[in-house]
Design an enzyme around this catalytic site. Structure first.
Site: not given
Ligand code: NDP
Length: 291
Positions: A82, A146, A168-169, A232
């Site tokens: 993306k 993202g 987390r970060t 989901y």
């Molecule tokens: P990214 O990889 O860009 O970001 C991941 C985020 O999750 C970061 O903020 C990361 O924190 C945090 N994170 C990951 N693991 C953990 C953990 N164990 N505990 C706490 N924080 C955690 O992912 P996206 O933003 O692209 O996607 C996020 C979610 O949204 C996904 O599950 C995706 O499937 C869903 N999604 C759903 C959509 C929909 O249409 N329903 C559309 C787009 C996404 P850190 O910065 O510290 O690494």
């Protein structure tokens, strides 16, 4: 409503001129987008084919060139492309530029235009389907990846009292909050430093659910709140279960957002806004995905 398979017939088997669309991602095999768009096409009598295409990050530019030469009319773009796809677009909408991400490619003559429908898809689901009030609410958004970047602008434009981004970060959360600070009251904190406040809406925008985990925020954050996991799953999510246990007012998954963002992409490509209700019902009845 016509039934549909996840892999529609190729263009040359479909009779009339069939425009070709796709979703790019890696991994992509389990994407619901081909099914959703094929259902939209059937319901609106649009002649199109839509497939999932697995593209490795290092192949993104060359595959886009190939697919452009083959006449691709548009595409959805998902993880992990993306952000990178923006550089391959000739023009980008202001909202995609602000979000730093593109989820929809639209072919305009010889050019690719990039836009994002994720934020508006979430808002349509929250406001129109779940009747969630955003104005004057205190909102907690957990995560700063993202999807958080894509939804924060539309959330702030709806006039909440405040948005706290807990990540987390901390530095990533701070960068996100700073980027949108002109649109409203948005601050950042670490997961263990969430301020004590009555949050009306708590959004899980982390990918923790993919690891069958949940972000560790204080329990009090979700009491009496509407809780929404962008992720989901047909059998619910760890975050949703935890919110229910600690007194959430209601708990929802991101399946509605997925369908609504797809409808907005479809409308940009075809000039027709598909009804989302029948597709939401199909996903719930046939596959068990409920909001
Ligand atoms: P990214 O990889 O860009 O970001 C991941 C985020 O999750 C970061 O903020 C990361 O924190 C945090 N994170 C990951 N693991 C953990 C953990 N164990 N505990 C706490 N924080 C955690 O992912 P996206 O933003 O692209 O996607 C996020 C979610 O949204 C996904 O599950 C995706 O499937 C869903 N999604 C759903 C959509 C929909 O249409 N329903 C559309 C787009 C996404 P850190 O910065 O510290 O690494």
């Amino acid at each position: 409503m016509t039934s549909a398979s996840a892999n529609p017939a190729p263009a040359d088997q479909a009779g009339d001129r069939t425009d070709r669309y796709a979703v790019f991602g890696h991994p992509i095999a389990h994407s619901l987008s081909p099914l959703i768009h094929t259902l939209f096409a059937g319901a609106t009598e649009q002649s199109l084919a839509y497939n999932a295409i697995d593209i490795l990050p290092e192949d993104l530019e060359s595959r886009l060139d190939e697919l452009t030469d083959e006449g691709l009319a548009g595409a959805n773009v998902t993880m992990p492309h993306k952000q990178r796809i923006m550089a391959l677009c000739d023009t980008v909408s202001p909202r995609a530029r602000l979000a730093g991400a593109v989820n929809t490619l639209i072919r305009r003559g010889e050019h690719w235009h990039g836009d994002t429908t994720d934020g508006q898809g979430l808002m349509t689901d929250l406001v129109d389907h779940l009747n969630v009030d955003i104005a004057n609410q205190h909102i907690l958004m957990v995560g700063a990846g993202g999807s958080a970047w894509s939804v924060l602008g539309p959330l702030l434009e709806a006039g909440p009292a405040s948005i706290v981004v807990a990540n987390r970060t901390l530095a990533s959360g701070q960068r996100l909050a700073d980027n949108f600070s002109e649109l409203g009251d948005v601050t950042a904190c670490g997961l263990d430093r969430v301020p004590t406040r009555d949050f009306g809406l708590v959004i899980n925008a982390t990918s923790a659910t993919l690891q069958n985990a949940r972000p560790s925020i204080p329990q009090g954050c979700v009491r009496d709140a509407t809780c929404y996991d962008l992720m989901y799953a047909s059998d619910g999510t760890a975050f949703g279960d935890w919110c229910r246990r600690y007194g959430a007012r209601s708990v929802h998954t991101g399946i509605g957002m997925l369908v609504e963002q797809a409808a907005l992409s479809f409308e940009m490509w075809r000039g027709v806004r598909p009804e989302t209700g029948p597709v939401r019902k199909h996903l719930a009845d046939e596959l068990g995905f409920r909001s």
